[in-house]
Design a protein around this motif. Structure first.
Motif, PDB file in Angstrom:
ATOM      1  N   MET A   1      20.615  -6.425 -42.746  1.00  0.00           N
ATOM      2  CA  MET A   1      21.147  -7.244 -41.672  1.00  0.00           C
ATOM      3  C   MET A   1      21.370  -8.513 -42.029  1.00  0.00           C
ATOM      4  SD  MET A   1      21.659  -7.309 -38.900  1.00  0.00           S
ATOM      5  CE  MET A   1      22.073  -8.339 -37.218  1.00  0.00           C
ATOM      6  N   LYS A   2      21.913  -9.138 -41.716  1.00  0.00           N
ATOM      7  CA  LYS A   2      22.325 -10.719 -42.113  1.00  0.00           C
ATOM      8  C   LYS A   2      21.843 -11.630 -40.569  1.00  0.00           C
ATOM      9  CE  LYS A   2      24.966 -14.304 -44.198  1.00  0.00           C
ATOM     10  NZ  LYS A   2      26.177 -14.911 -45.066  1.00  0.00           N
ATOM     11  N   VAL A   3      20.043 -11.674 -40.596  1.00  0.00           N
ATOM     12  CA  VAL A   3      20.688 -11.835 -39.495  1.00  0.00           C
ATOM     13  C   VAL A   3      21.106 -13.879 -38.841  1.00  0.00           C
ATOM     14  CG1 VAL A   3      18.637 -13.126 -37.317  1.00  0.00           C
ATOM     15  CG2 VAL A   3      18.691 -11.082 -38.873  1.00  0.00           C
ATOM     16  N   THR A   4      22.378 -14.281 -38.586  1.00  0.00           N
ATOM     17  CA  THR A   4      23.128 -15.949 -38.675  1.00  0.00           C
ATOM     18  C   THR A   4      22.830 -16.392 -37.570  1.00  0.00           C
ATOM     19  OG1 THR A   4      24.841 -14.515 -37.515  1.00  0.00           O
ATOM     20  CG2 THR A   4      24.897 -14.649 -39.779  1.00  0.00           C
ATOM     21  N   LYS A   5      21.768 -15.582 -36.214  1.00  0.00           N
ATOM     22  CA  LYS A   5      21.273 -16.144 -35.225  1.00  0.00           C
ATOM     23  C   LYS A   5      20.639 -16.187 -34.851  1.00  0.00           C
ATOM     24  CE  LYS A   5      23.581 -17.554 -30.752  1.00  0.00           C
ATOM     25  NZ  LYS A   5      24.488 -18.167 -29.684  1.00  0.00           N
ATOM     26  N   ALA A   6      19.567 -16.368 -33.879  1.00  0.00           N
ATOM     27  CA  ALA A   6      17.688 -15.304 -33.520  1.00  0.00           C
ATOM     28  C   ALA A   6      17.327 -17.233 -32.267  1.00  0.00           C
ATOM     29  CB  ALA A   6      16.978 -15.727 -34.570  1.00  0.00           C
ATOM     30  N   GLU A   7      17.106 -15.847 -31.280  1.00  0.00           N
ATOM     31  CA  GLU A   7      16.804 -17.054 -30.280  1.00  0.00           C
ATOM     32  C   GLU A   7      16.009 -15.891 -29.406  1.00  0.00           C
ATOM     33  OE1 GLU A   7      20.114 -18.461 -28.009  1.00  0.00           O
ATOM     34  OE2 GLU A   7      21.239 -16.955 -28.609  1.00  0.00           O
ATOM     35  N   PHE A   8      14.845 -17.152 -29.468  1.00  0.00           N
ATOM     36  CA  PHE A   8      14.032 -16.812 -27.742  1.00  0.00           C
ATOM     37  C   PHE A   8      14.515 -16.463 -26.464  1.00  0.00           C
ATOM     38  CE2 PHE A   8      10.929 -18.380 -24.984  1.00  0.00           C
ATOM     39  CZ  PHE A   8      10.343 -17.111 -24.453  1.00  0.00           C
ATOM     40  N   ILE A   9      15.017 -16.101 -25.667  1.00  0.00           N
ATOM     41  CA  ILE A   9      15.092 -15.714 -24.502  1.00  0.00           C
ATOM     42  C   ILE A   9      14.551 -16.219 -22.897  1.00  0.00           C
ATOM     43  CG2 ILE A   9      17.096 -14.404 -22.527  1.00  0.00           C
ATOM     44  CD1 ILE A   9      18.126 -15.432 -25.317  1.00  0.00           C
ATOM     45  N   ILE A  10      12.879 -15.014 -23.245  1.00  0.00           N
ATOM     46  CA  ILE A  10      12.483 -15.251 -21.906  1.00  0.00           C
ATOM     47  C   ILE A  10      11.300 -14.641 -21.853  1.00  0.00           C
ATOM     48  CG2 ILE A  10      12.849 -13.200 -20.096  1.00  0.00           C
ATOM     49  CD1 ILE A  10      13.474 -14.598 -17.747  1.00  0.00           C
ATOM     50  N   SER A  11      10.395 -14.669 -21.353  1.00  0.00           N
ATOM     51  CA  SER A  11       8.873 -14.131 -20.967  1.00  0.00           C
ATOM     52  C   SER A  11       8.807 -13.295 -20.019  1.00  0.00           C
ATOM     53  CB  SER A  11       7.762 -14.861 -21.081  1.00  0.00           C
ATOM     54  OG  SER A  11       7.503 -15.049 -22.646  1.00  0.00           O
ATOM     55  N   ALA A  12       9.733 -12.076 -19.945  1.00  0.00           N
ATOM     56  CA  ALA A  12       9.808 -11.762 -18.505  1.00  0.00           C
ATOM     57  C   ALA A  12       8.586 -10.926 -17.608  1.00  0.00           C
ATOM     58  CB  ALA A  12      10.487 -10.073 -18.508  1.00  0.00           C
ATOM     59  N   VAL A  13       8.050 -11.014 -17.051  1.00  0.00           N
ATOM     60  CA  VAL A  13       6.955 -10.676 -16.216  1.00  0.00           C
ATOM     61  C   VAL A  13       7.736  -9.071 -15.447  1.00  0.00           C
ATOM     62  CG1 VAL A  13       5.370 -12.251 -16.148  1.00  0.00           C
ATOM     63  CG2 VAL A  13       7.103 -11.232 -14.288  1.00  0.00           C
ATOM     64  N   GLY A  14       8.885  -8.978 -15.165  1.00  0.00           N
ATOM     65  CA  GLY A  14       9.882  -7.767 -14.219  1.00  0.00           C
ATOM     66  C   GLY A  14      11.047  -7.937 -14.318  1.00  0.00           C
ATOM     67  N   PRO A  15      12.001  -6.761 -13.828  1.00  0.00           N
ATOM     68  CA  PRO A  15      12.920  -6.545 -14.205  1.00  0.00           C
ATOM     69  C   PRO A  15      13.723  -6.974 -13.787  1.00  0.00           C
ATOM     70  CG  PRO A  15      11.419  -4.082 -13.280  1.00  0.00           C
ATOM     71  CD  PRO A  15      10.717  -5.178 -13.544  1.00  0.00           C
ATOM     72  N   ASP A  16      13.731  -8.314 -12.718  1.00  0.00           N
ATOM     73  CA  ASP A  16      14.679  -8.616 -12.106  1.00  0.00           C
ATOM     74  C   ASP A  16      14.584  -9.693 -13.098  1.00  0.00           C
ATOM     75  OD1 ASP A  16      12.352  -9.485 -11.615  1.00  0.00           O
ATOM     76  OD2 ASP A  16      12.096 -11.140 -10.248  1.00  0.00           O
ATOM     77  N   GLN A  17      13.993  -9.950 -14.099  1.00  0.00           N
ATOM     78  CA  GLN A  17      13.799 -11.174 -15.362  1.00  0.00           C
ATOM     79  C   GLN A  17      14.324 -10.398 -16.629  1.00  0.00           C
ATOM     80  OE1 GLN A  17       9.543 -13.379 -15.307  1.00  0.00           O
ATOM     81  NE2 GLN A  17      10.655 -14.422 -14.401  1.00  0.00           N
ATOM     82  N   TYR A  18      14.360  -8.905 -16.722  1.00  0.00           N
ATOM     83  CA  TYR A  18      15.157  -8.967 -18.150  1.00  0.00           C
ATOM     84  C   TYR A  18      16.889  -9.066 -17.945  1.00  0.00           C
ATOM     85  CZ  TYR A  18      11.566  -5.788 -17.681  1.00  0.00           C
ATOM     86  OH  TYR A  18       9.588  -5.091 -17.575  1.00  0.00           O
ATOM     87  N   PRO A  19      16.370  -9.528 -18.747  1.00  0.00           N
ATOM     88  CA  PRO A  19      18.639  -9.644 -19.448  1.00  0.00           C
ATOM     89  C   PRO A  19      19.417  -8.833 -19.066  1.00  0.00           C
ATOM     90  CG  PRO A  19      17.473 -10.189 -21.638  1.00  0.00           C
ATOM     91  CD  PRO A  19      16.041  -9.760 -20.142  1.00  0.00           C
ATOM     92  N   ASP A  20      20.472  -8.642 -18.284  1.00  0.00           N
ATOM     93  CA  ASP A  20      21.465  -7.742 -17.675  1.00  0.00           C
ATOM     94  C   ASP A  20      22.605  -8.122 -18.480  1.00  0.00           C
ATOM     95  OD1 ASP A  20      22.761 -10.349 -16.959  1.00  0.00           O
ATOM     96  OD2 ASP A  20      22.640 -10.613 -14.998  1.00  0.00           O
ATOM     97  N   ASP A  21      22.859  -7.940 -19.798  1.00  0.00           N
ATOM     98  CA  ASP A  21      24.511  -8.233 -20.541  1.00  0.00           C
ATOM     99  C   ASP A  21      24.187  -6.848 -21.133  1.00  0.00           C
ATOM    100  OD1 ASP A  21      22.028  -8.508 -22.177  1.00  0.00           O
ATOM    101  OD2 ASP A  21      22.607 -10.708 -23.056  1.00  0.00           O
ATOM    102  N   ALA A  22      23.565  -6.155 -20.795  1.00  0.00           N
ATOM    103  CA  ALA A  22      23.612  -4.391 -21.581  1.00  0.00           C
ATOM    104  C   ALA A  22      23.144  -4.118 -23.263  1.00  0.00           C
ATOM    105  CB  ALA A  22      24.385  -3.895 -20.760  1.00  0.00           C
ATOM    106  N   LEU A  23      22.956  -5.737 -23.409  1.00  0.00           N
ATOM    107  CA  LEU A  23      22.273  -4.922 -25.211  1.00  0.00           C
ATOM    108  C   LEU A  23      21.552  -4.526 -26.063  1.00  0.00           C
ATOM    109  CD1 LEU A  23      22.944  -9.450 -26.628  1.00  0.00           C
ATOM    110  CD2 LEU A  23      24.478  -7.054 -26.757  1.00  0.00           C
ATOM    111  N   PRO A  24      21.359  -3.325 -26.625  1.00  0.00           N
ATOM    112  CA  PRO A  24      20.684  -2.665 -27.008  1.00  0.00           C
ATOM    113  C   PRO A  24      19.113  -3.247 -27.026  1.00  0.00           C
ATOM    114  CG  PRO A  24      21.606  -2.495 -29.120  1.00  0.00           C
ATOM    115  CD  PRO A  24      22.986  -3.547 -27.735  1.00  0.00           C
ATOM    116  N   GLU A  25      17.930  -2.574 -26.966  1.00  0.00           N
ATOM    117  CA  GLU A  25      16.646  -2.990 -26.954  1.00  0.00           C
ATOM    118  C   GLU A  25      16.108  -2.804 -28.125  1.00  0.00           C
ATOM    119  OE1 GLU A  25      15.203  -4.225 -22.893  1.00  0.00           O
ATOM    120  OE2 GLU A  25      17.553  -5.181 -22.465  1.00  0.00           O
ATOM    121  N   ILE A  26      15.320  -3.124 -28.836  1.00  0.00           N
ATOM    122  CA  ILE A  26      13.963  -2.624 -29.249  1.00  0.00           C
ATOM    123  C   ILE A  26      13.041  -3.076 -29.400  1.00  0.00           C
ATOM    124  CG2 ILE A  26      13.132  -2.431 -31.828  1.00  0.00           C
ATOM    125  CD1 ILE A  26      16.139  -1.095 -31.295  1.00  0.00           C
ATOM    126  N   ALA A  27      11.886  -1.557 -28.732  1.00  0.00           N
ATOM    127  CA  ALA A  27      10.700  -2.532 -28.516  1.00  0.00           C
ATOM    128  C   ALA A  27      10.038  -2.608 -29.637  1.00  0.00           C
ATOM    129  CB  ALA A  27      10.383  -1.447 -26.992  1.00  0.00           C
TER     130      ALA A  27
END
Length: 208
Positions: A1-27
């Motif tokens: 995987m060639k990573v060309t962009k990586a950025e910190f988005i948010i330290s979330a404490v609940g669902p109302d702060q989770y990103p809403d763009d529907a991208l897949p998530e790896i925990a």
């Protein structure tokens, strides 16, 4: 995987702060100080995007990192650290449980374990809990560079036996220091995010 962009988005404490763009998530789950931040930094070829700390228990939220605008790494608070209060552990536990059970965009959980040591009781409980709810898991054994290669199989068997690992779950030996297992782990991630084809194209581009 060639990573060309990586950025910190948010330290979330609940669902109302989770990103809403529907991208897949790896925990990423694991005990405190097991090397989750170092793993993230190695996977994205950055030194300090995910903040490493000599103080276990420092991560107290769900830390979101967006990779190539195509997926997120979600770093969980580390578990099993005694100096964190019982009430705080309960808050973390509730937050993580809610995320794992209700987050539709979650595609894979990386259970990060130190290859040098048998899994802790918390590691065993986490794996059992994830499998009870039929969540996809990849066990990532970090610090592989700290053990002679001739002993890898022995330590891998100890971890698999202690967790009673299901055959459908993958196991990757990893080293943040030397990059061992990086390509294999990306392969596992891409299989679960549906981007396997793009992954192999990027490998060809990088000359791997």
């Amino acid at each position: 995987m060639k990573v060309t962009k990586a950025e910190f988005i948010i330290s979330a404490v609940g669902p109302d702060q989770y990103p809403d763009d529907a991208l897949p998530e790896i925990a990423l789950a694991g005990r405190s100080n097991v090397g989750k931040s170092s793993l993230i930094n190695r996977m994205i070829n950055r030194k300090n995007l995910a903040r490493t700390s000599s103080t276990p228990g420092k991560t107290q939220h769900l830390n979101y990192y967006r990779i190539n605008d195509s997926m997120y790494f979600v770093d969980f608070p580390g578990y099993g650290y005694a100096k964190v209060s019982k009430s705080q552990r309960q808050v973390w536990g509730s937050m993580i449980e809610k995320y794992l059970l209700e987050r539709d965009t979650l595609k894979l959980v990386l259970l990060v374990i130190d290859l040098r040591h048998p899994p802790s009781k918390d590691d065993e409980l986490m794996y059992d809990w994830l499998k009870h709810y039929d969540l996809p898991v990849c066990v990532v054994a970090t610090k592989a560079d700290k053990i002679p290669k001739s002993r890898w199989q022995k330590h891998m068997k100890i971890i698999k036996d202690a967790l009673v690992m299901r055959p459908q779950d993958s196991f990757v030996m990893f080293s943040s220091e030397e990059g061992i297992g990086k390509d294999e782990l990306w392969n596992q991630i891409m299989q679960h995010t549906g981007e396997t084809e793009n992954y192999h194209e990027s490998m060809d581009t990088e000359g791997i």
